[in-house]
Design a protein around this motif. Structure first.
Motif, PDB file in Angstrom:
ATOM      1  N   ASN A  14      -4.189 -46.980   5.970  1.00 12.34           N
ATOM      2  CA  ASN A  14      -3.321 -47.889   6.723  1.00 12.34           C
ATOM      3  C   ASN A  14      -1.910 -47.360   6.909  1.00 12.34           C
ATOM      4  O   ASN A  14      -1.291 -47.596   7.948  1.00 12.34           O
ATOM      5  CB  ASN A  14      -3.255 -49.250   6.015  1.00 12.34           C
ATOM      6  N   TYR A  15      -1.392 -46.633   5.915  1.00 11.20           N
ATOM      7  CA  TYR A  15       0.025 -46.253   5.944  1.00 11.20           C
ATOM      8  C   TYR A  15       0.287 -44.754   5.834  1.00 11.20           C
ATOM      9  O   TYR A  15       1.434 -44.339   5.714  1.00 11.20           O
ATOM     10  CB  TYR A  15       0.779 -47.002   4.837  1.00 11.20           C
ATOM     11  N   ASN A  66      -4.911 -48.554  17.246  1.00 13.30           N
ATOM     12  CA  ASN A  66      -4.675 -48.246  15.836  1.00 13.30           C
ATOM     13  C   ASN A  66      -5.968 -47.927  15.108  1.00 13.30           C
ATOM     14  O   ASN A  66      -6.068 -46.923  14.390  1.00 13.30           O
ATOM     15  CB  ASN A  66      -3.993 -49.440  15.161  1.00 13.30           C
ATOM     16  N   GLN A  91       7.748 -44.074  15.790  1.00 18.39           N
ATOM     17  CA  GLN A  91       7.016 -45.300  15.451  1.00 18.39           C
ATOM     18  C   GLN A  91       6.219 -45.798  16.658  1.00 18.39           C
ATOM     19  O   GLN A  91       6.651 -46.664  17.404  1.00 18.39           O
ATOM     20  CB  GLN A  91       7.989 -46.379  14.974  1.00 18.39           C
ATOM     21  N   ASN A  97       4.214 -47.136  10.597  1.00 18.02           N
ATOM     22  CA  ASN A  97       3.266 -46.288  11.299  1.00 18.02           C
ATOM     23  C   ASN A  97       2.810 -45.165  10.368  1.00 18.02           C
ATOM     24  O   ASN A  97       3.641 -44.486   9.768  1.00 18.02           O
ATOM     25  CB  ASN A  97       3.925 -45.696  12.548  1.00 18.02           C
ATOM     26  N   THR A  99      -2.995 -52.548  21.204  1.00 13.19           N
ATOM     27  CA  THR A  99      -2.401 -51.810  20.087  1.00 13.19           C
ATOM     28  C   THR A  99      -3.297 -51.866  18.851  1.00 13.19           C
ATOM     29  O   THR A  99      -3.472 -50.865  18.145  1.00 13.19           O
ATOM     30  CB  THR A  99      -1.010 -52.368  19.752  1.00 13.19           C
ATOM     31  N   TYR A 119       2.552 -47.332  18.406  1.00 16.67           N
ATOM     32  CA  TYR A 119       1.381 -48.172  18.138  1.00 16.67           C
ATOM     33  C   TYR A 119       1.551 -49.002  16.870  1.00 16.67           C
ATOM     34  O   TYR A 119       0.647 -49.120  16.045  1.00 16.67           O
ATOM     35  CB  TYR A 119       0.108 -47.325  18.051  1.00 16.67           C
ATOM     36  N   THR A 120       2.724 -49.587  16.715  1.00 12.93           N
ATOM     37  CA  THR A 120       2.962 -50.459  15.574  1.00 12.93           C
ATOM     38  C   THR A 120       3.925 -51.566  15.975  1.00 12.93           C
ATOM     39  O   THR A 120       4.768 -51.374  16.849  1.00 12.93           O
ATOM     40  CB  THR A 120       3.534 -49.673  14.373  1.00 12.93           C
TER      41      THR A 120
END
Length: 325
Positions: free
Chosen positions: A90-91, A38, A143, A2, A34, A145-146
């Motif tokens: 993304n991360y 995201n 963590q 996440n 999700t 939505y992952t």
């Protein structure tokens, strides 16, 4: 996995999702919900970070002092000061080890980086490379939505721009992961044997609009050399802007200008994200992607890193020691 610390950013995430009526009941599967959630809050955060100087996107992510339990390189202790912090769509907060002395020293509230010369390893084997012991955090609290818990590891030459959606490997939580690396130097012959690009010049840039953009980026010191992946991503972004009148925020750092669409903004709203998703499928399943490949030939000189990954579960006794440490 996440990008944002739920214990800090969950209220902001929820406000963004509620404002666009993105709730589980409106989707036929939790995965679709999700995925959409995201894309929407990541894009909103990204857009806020470039349009609002007071929005600190770094502060919403995970800091290295939350994750780094121990660090060794060639048997010698390393620390947070050995890792360069940068942001990834993304991360979130990413940390680069051994990026070179050309990286400027950094000072953040929870992270400092001191520039240093490249470190070199003279011995092979897992004991002599980079050894990290990392903590993934509280899964329920942090963590959100992952679907995955762990870390993304990208091994690359410092001269290239990486794309985390394409490059790298996932390292799972609760495991010991060994990554063996093989580096290969590739040298291709140019014309008349191939259309590969050896160096960005005015003559090369005159061939098409994407190569002209690559030369512009090189002159502006955004890139140090031609890179096919960068060119392809820029070509894709140009297509998205022309189709959706907004830009994919995961690629906003490319700073692609569009001559066909004036005043294009970021793809932030749920409607924009839907357009982005639809046109992404059209791009990669139609002939547009082939047109981009024709404009973005392979580079003549390339460094390729091949990896072999092996994993083993962390023992229960070690896990207990770690928890109560």
């Amino acid at each position: 996995m996440n990008p944002y610390d739920g214990s800090i950013a969950s209220a902001l995430m929820q406000d963004i999702l509620n404002g666009q009526s993105i709730v589980p009941e409106n989707y036929d599967s939790f995965r679709k919900y999700t995925d959409q959630a995201n894309k929407v809050f990541k894009s909103a955060f990204e857009y806020s970070s470039i349009s609002n100087a007071s929005f600190d996107i770094i502060a919403l992510g995970f800091y290295l002092d939350q994750m780094l339990v121990s660090c060794e390189y060639e048997g010698k202790t390393c620390s947070m000061k050995d890792f360069y912090l940068y942001h990834d769509y993304n991360y979130g907060n990413c940390y680069r080890f051994n990026g070179g002395s050309d990286l400027a020293s950094q000072t953040y509230q929870y992270h400092n980086f001191t520039s240093y010369d490249l470190k070199k390893s003279t011995k092979t084997g897992w004991r002599n490379g980079l050894r990290l012991e990392l903590y993934t955090g509280n899964q329920l609290l942090q963590q959100q939505y992952t679907f995955k818990t762990g870390f993304r590891v990208i091994i690359h030459n410092k001269s290239i721009v990486t794309f985390s959606d394409k490059d790298g490997i996932d390292v799972a939580a609760g495991s010991q992961t060994n990554v063996a690396v093989t580096r290969t130097f590739m040298f291709r012959l140019g014309a008349p044997y191939s259309n590969c690009i050896d160096e960005l010049t005015d003559a090369v840039a005159s061939q098409n609009d994407m190569l002209a953009l690559m030369l512009e980026k090189k002159n502006a010191k955004k890139i140090t050399q031609y890179q096919q992946d960068y060119c392809l991503k820029a070509c894709y972004q140009t297509y998205i802007i022309s189709q959706c009148n907004c830009s994919d925020m995961s690629l906003q750092f490319l700073d692609v200008k569009s001559k066909t669409v004036a005043n294009a903004t970021g793809c932030v709203s749920s409607i924009d994200i839907d357009c982005l998703t639809e046109k992404d499928l059209e791009f990669y399943n139609g002939d547009q992607v082939d047109q981009c490949y024709s404009k973005c030939p392979i580079e003549c000189n390339q460094i390729v890193y091949d990896t072999q990954v092996s994993t083993a579960d962390v023992s229960g006794s070690f896990g207990k020691i770690f928890i109560y440490k």
